[in-house]
Write an enzyme that holds these catalytic residues in place. Sequence first.
Site, PDB file in Angstrom:
ATOM      1  N   ASP A 176       0.870  -1.165   0.000  1.00 30.15           N
ATOM      2  CA  ASP A 176       0.000   0.000   0.000  1.00 30.15           C
ATOM      3  C   ASP A 176       0.913   1.223   0.000  1.00 30.15           C
ATOM      4  OD1 ASP A 176      -2.311   1.643   0.374  1.00 30.15           O
ATOM      5  OD2 ASP A 176      -1.802   1.746   2.514  1.00 30.15           O
ATOM      6  N   ASP A 228       0.045   5.059   1.080  1.00 25.70           N
ATOM      7  CA  ASP A 228      -0.070   5.972   2.231  1.00 25.70           C
ATOM      8  C   ASP A 228      -0.056   5.196   3.558  1.00 25.70           C
ATOM      9  OD1 ASP A 228      -0.308   7.961   0.290  1.00 25.70           O
ATOM     10  OD2 ASP A 228      -2.504   7.892   0.317  1.00 25.70           O
ATOM     11  N   GLU A 275       1.290   8.857   6.380  1.00 27.90           N
ATOM     12  CA  GLU A 275      -0.172   8.969   6.360  1.00 27.90           C
ATOM     13  C   GLU A 275      -0.555  10.209   7.143  1.00 27.90           C
ATOM     14  OE1 GLU A 275      -3.767   8.929   5.910  1.00 27.90           O
ATOM     15  OE2 GLU A 275      -3.160   6.892   5.328  1.00 27.90           O
ATOM     16  N   THR A 308      -2.571   1.152  -4.716  1.00 28.83           N
ATOM     17  CA  THR A 308      -3.087   2.245  -3.887  1.00 28.83           C
ATOM     18  C   THR A 308      -4.439   2.755  -4.376  1.00 28.83           C
ATOM     19  OG1 THR A 308      -2.563   4.485  -3.062  1.00 28.83           O
ATOM     20  CG2 THR A 308      -1.641   3.895  -5.191  1.00 28.83           C
ATOM     21  N   ARG A 340     -11.064  -0.600  -6.977  1.00 25.47           N
ATOM     22  CA  ARG A 340     -10.831  -0.050  -5.639  1.00 25.47           C
ATOM     23  C   ARG A 340     -10.698  -1.159  -4.593  1.00 25.47           C
ATOM     24  NH1 ARG A 340     -11.585   4.671  -2.627  1.00 25.47           N
ATOM     25  NH2 ARG A 340     -12.514   4.338  -0.587  1.00 25.47           N
ATOM     26  N   LYS A 341      -9.633  -1.081  -3.788  1.00 18.58           N
ATOM     27  CA  LYS A 341      -9.499  -2.025  -2.679  1.00 18.58           C
ATOM     28  C   LYS A 341     -10.651  -1.829  -1.701  1.00 18.58           C
ATOM     29  CE  LYS A 341      -5.381  -0.317  -1.760  1.00 18.58           C
ATOM     30  NZ  LYS A 341      -4.098  -0.024  -1.077  1.00 18.58           N
ATOM     31  N   LYS A 383      -4.500  -0.896   6.300  1.00 17.04           N
ATOM     32  CA  LYS A 383      -5.955  -0.974   6.442  1.00 17.04           C
ATOM     33  C   LYS A 383      -6.385  -2.413   6.157  1.00 17.04           C
ATOM     34  CE  LYS A 383      -7.468   3.656   6.138  1.00 17.04           C
ATOM     35  NZ  LYS A 383      -6.667   4.471   5.195  1.00 17.04           N
TER      36      LYS A 383
HETATM   37 MG   LIG Z   1      -2.728   3.168   3.598  1.00 21.12          MG
HETATM   38 ZN   LIG Z   2     -11.211   1.940  -9.380  1.00 17.91          ZN
END
Ligand SMILES: [Mg+2]
Ligand SMILES: [Zn+2]
Length: 163
Positions: A8, A10, A16, A51, A102-103, A129
């Site tokens: 990842d 950030d 972060e 990311t 998107r994760k 996360k």
């Molecule tokens: Mg992160």
């Molecule tokens: Zn996406």
Amino acid sequence: MQKAIFLDRDGVLNHEVGDYIKRFEDFILLDHIYEGLKLFSNRGYILIVVTNQGGIAKGEYTHETLFKIHDYMLSELRNRGIIISEIFYCPHHPIVSHCLCRKPGSLMVEKAISKYQIDPKQSYFIGDKQRDIDCGEAVGVNGILIESNENWLPYAQQICLQV
Ligand SMILES: [Mg+2]
Ligand SMILES: [Zn+2]
């Protein structure tokens, strides 16, 4: 088959700040990342960044700003002999439009696995996360959940010692 470390961005590579990184000036690489990234590279892992950058969909910053940040990150790492194979990013956000990348969705990881012929079982996803861990584990990649901005070098050492 290659083995990979998915990272990842950030909170794992850069500081972060509790919000999107909207300006180049706010992007600060964490001091502790270099040794761990070198260790992984030396052990034959390829490095891939995955990311979510939903602030782009929300209009908080642009692709151009993101490219500038990523160019800077890649060159800082390259100067220290660290090569990132690719940065996958999702510019979407569900309040604007839905997407598959998107994760915690696993599409970005799946793309990387197929493009770089990665064996997920020998690979790890380091994230701060739960959605980072979920997107990797959905396709068999081992997850390592850290605190935001935590020094993850001990995990890198543990992984590399196992081999
Ligand atoms: Mg992160
Ligand atoms: Zn996406």
